[in-house]
Write a protein that holds these residues in place. Structure first.
Motif, short mmCIF file in Angstrom:
data_model
loop_
_atom_site.label_atom_id
_atom_site.label_comp_id
_atom_site.label_asym_id
_atom_site.label_seq_id
_atom_site.Cartn_x
_atom_site.Cartn_y
_atom_site.Cartn_z
N ASP A 197 0.83 -1.21 0.00
CA ASP A 197 0.00 0.00 0.00
C ASP A 197 0.86 1.25 0.00
OD1 ASP A 197 -2.29 -1.50 -0.03
OD2 ASP A 197 -2.64 -1.39 2.14
N ASN A 198 1.94 1.24 0.81
CA ASN A 198 2.86 2.39 0.85
C ASN A 198 3.47 2.63 -0.52
OD1 ASN A 198 2.38 2.69 3.60
ND2 ASN A 198 4.21 1.53 4.21
N LEU A 199 3.95 1.55 -1.14
CA LEU A 199 4.60 1.67 -2.45
C LEU A 199 3.61 2.13 -3.50
CD1 LEU A 199 7.09 1.29 -4.21
CD2 LEU A 199 6.44 -1.12 -4.50
N GLN A 200 2.41 1.58 -3.47
CA GLN A 200 1.42 1.98 -4.46
C GLN A 200 1.07 3.45 -4.32
OE1 GLN A 200 -2.22 -0.25 -4.39
NE2 GLN A 200 -2.92 0.52 -6.34
N GLY A 201 0.96 3.93 -3.08
CA GLY A 201 0.67 5.34 -2.86
C GLY A 201 1.75 6.24 -3.43
#
Length: 589
Positions: A197-201
């Motif tokens: 989720d962090n990377l996608q954001g």
């Protein structure tokens, strides 16, 4: 040396001074230096502050008076006009210095300064495309064309990168969120779903920043991308994707993705990021390369080598990403001067509410200004009563002659701008100074290639039988103020043409043997028309027309001999750029 403090003032750690005289005769100087107090003051224990390891190279250029470089400079600047381009002086420099990446930079800077870069790189790119057999390998090698464009983007696109990427890069580096999604690299306690989720954001923020940045793309870069797109379509007319891959291979793979991977190298960060942040930037860079590559987007997700990347990409809406990439590439590479076949070709660059002065009114007053919805596309400028309503007036982009600020005194209003075209000027008031700057930037960029562009303009209005700025009573009088200079003209202030030409001369001198080999190859080819033998030295050179190439080589030889004579007269015996006594400080240290 300073210790960088995020929440407090930086702390001075120590300094060292290195005499230049110890570097003059050394190829590379390596040593440990004890750090000293400020000003090398007295201190009881000299090793209290620690030590610094240095690896230094010193180079000294002897630059002659400007007149000495005119013949060589002129020979290089006429390169775009030489047919074939392989017979030009600039191409010959690239050929004999093929193994030296830094050799292209002085030539690029010289061509940029004199506004000759676009025609030269277009001709070189066309030559490369002639030898490209498959569309999916277009501009993937380390050729003269790709090296020239790489250097151009680093010079011209520096501010563009800062505006587009620096805010999100700062956020990524300062927040320090864990983004590792490779199961093998996960640390104890890491949650792969949270990391994903962090990377996608982060990827979404970088991707959005890039795909929404077309209005800030420097005009020169757009001109180059437009040329590459046209050449690629001409070379592979049956391939619908090549118009995008020709541009994305540079702007995504060689520009944005590289800047994300190494932000300190592009002045986006002051320090090299720590290993965890570097890993995050690597994952983002890999993702941006894939999202930005039209060729990759046309493949299936199963083409990814790593399973974790395959799983990660399933979270992206592929079709929407493709459309955003295509729209962005269209905006930075479409030919705004072509005749569009339909509304679908017109890309909206900016739209918004403004105050527009009614055209043709003689009296000036508040009632002469009305709210209108202003809209500019790659084809036309129009204003409407309200958003979505039919256009009240349409001005073709190709008819715009100037876009400039209007003096506040003209209507006693701030944030005014004027669009000068074939009929009466269009006077517009933006909502604020930021909006005014954006309108000026977008309109100026979309009309910069117009043949009828004016060199001067009137910063006020023609009222009471005279221009209020210069008091000329002729309504058709030429402008009294020069039109705004382009971004490239501002760039020219940082380029010393004499020094760049001296560096080119030194590189040519250093490769004198290769020049001689090239001359011999031209002479041989002009007489013997049989098949070339692989063992021949000249098989390494691109020689299309031996006679034209030989003539250019002789001209180069003459101007080099004269420049060397000028150096000798001044007692300079160390002019060779890149010799052991004068090594080149490369792009990596």
């Amino acid at each position: 040396m300073w210790n960088n403090e995020n929440l407090a003032q930086d702390v001075f750690l120590g300094e060292t001074r290195v005499p230049v005289k110890i570097l003059q005769n050394d190829h590379i100087h390596k040593a440990w230096y004890l750090l000293q107090p400020k000003g090398n003051g007295n201190k009881s224990k000299s090793d209290d502050l620690g030590s610094l390891r240095l690896r230094l190279t010193y180079i000294e250029d002897t630059v002659l008076p400007s007149a000495c470089y005119t013949p060589l400079c002129n020979l290089l600047l006429k390169s775009p006009d030489v047919k074939p381009i392989s017979a030009s002086a600039a191409h010959i420099l690239g050929e004999i210095c093929r193994e030296r990446y830094e050799a292209v930079l002085p030539m690029v800077r010289l061509l940029l300064y004199h506004s000759r870069f676009v025609p030269f790189v277009s001709a070189v790119a066309a030559l490369e495309l002639d030898h490209t057999q498959e569309a999916n390998t277009i501009f993937r090698g380390n050729s003269l064309a790709t090296r020239c464009i790489d250097d151009m983007m680093k010079i011209v696109g520096k501010n563009y990168l800062a505006v587009t990427l620096k805010p999100v890069i700062d956020e990524i580096c300062d927040s320090n969120k864990t983004c590792e999604i490779d199961p093998v690299r996960l640390k104890e306690g890491d949650n792969v779903e949270v990391n994903k989720d962090n990377l996608q954001g982060y990827v979404q923020k970088v991707f959005s920043s890039i795909t929404q940045s077309s209005a800030n793309c420097p005009p020169l870069m757009c001109d180059v991308f437009r040329s590459l797109r046209h050449l690629a379509c001409k070379r592979f007319p049956a391939d619908p994707h090549v118009q995008y891959s020709a541009v994305s291979s540079f702007v995504f793979l060689r520009f944005f993705a590289v800047a994300v991977l190494s932000p300190h190298s592009f002045q986006l960060r002051s320090h090299h990021p720590d290993p965890d942040i570097s890993r995050t930037l690597t994952l983002i860079s890999k993702t941006i390369q894939t999202l930005g590559s039209w060729g990759s987007l046309s493949k299936k997700l199963s083409s990814f080598k790593e399973t974790y990347m395959y799983d990660f990409f399933k979270s992206f809406q592929e079709e929407k990403c493709i459309e955003k990439v295509k729209k962005f590439l269209d905006e930075i590479s479409s030919n705004v001067n072509k005749e569009f076949s339909g509304v679908e070709d017109a890309l909206v660059l900016k739209e918004g509410e403004v105050q527009k002065r009614t055209q043709g009114r003689k009296r000036l007053g508040k009632k002469n200004f009305k709210k209108r919805w202003l809209r500019v596309t790659t084809r036309e400028l129009s204003y409407h009563k309200h958003k979505g309503k039919e256009a009240l007036c349409i001005i073709s982009v190709k008819n715009i002659q100037a876009v400039e600020k209007l003096d506040e005194s003209a209507f006693n209003r701030k944030n005014m701008l004027q669009v000068v075209h074939s009929e009466k000027p269009l006077y517009v008031q933006a909502g604020n100074c930021v909006e005014a700057s954006e309108w000026l930037e977008v309109l100026g960029q979309v009309s910069r290639c117009n043949e009828g562009r004016l060199e001067s303009f009137h910063p006020s209005t023609f009222t009471g039988g005279a221009w209020q700025c210069c008091k000329s009573q002729n309504s058709c009088a030429p402008g009294c103020r020069p039109c705004t200079i382009t971004m490239l003209a501002n760039l020219q202030l940082d380029i010393d043409c004499d020094r760049e030409t001296e560096r080119i001369f030194s590189l040519l001198s250093l490769n004198d043997t290769k020049l001689q080999n090239m001359e011999d190859a031209c002479a041989t080819l002009a007489v013997y028309q049989g098949p070339q033998r692989e063992q021949d030295e000249y098989s390494k050179f691109t020689i299309q027309e031996p006679k034209e190439t030989f003539q250019t080589l002789k001209q180069l030889r003459n101007v080099m001999e004269e420049l060397q004579r000028q150096h000798n007269q001044r007692g300079d015996t160390t002019a060779q750029y890149g010799s052991l006594d004068n090594p080149i400080v490369g792009k990596t240290s």
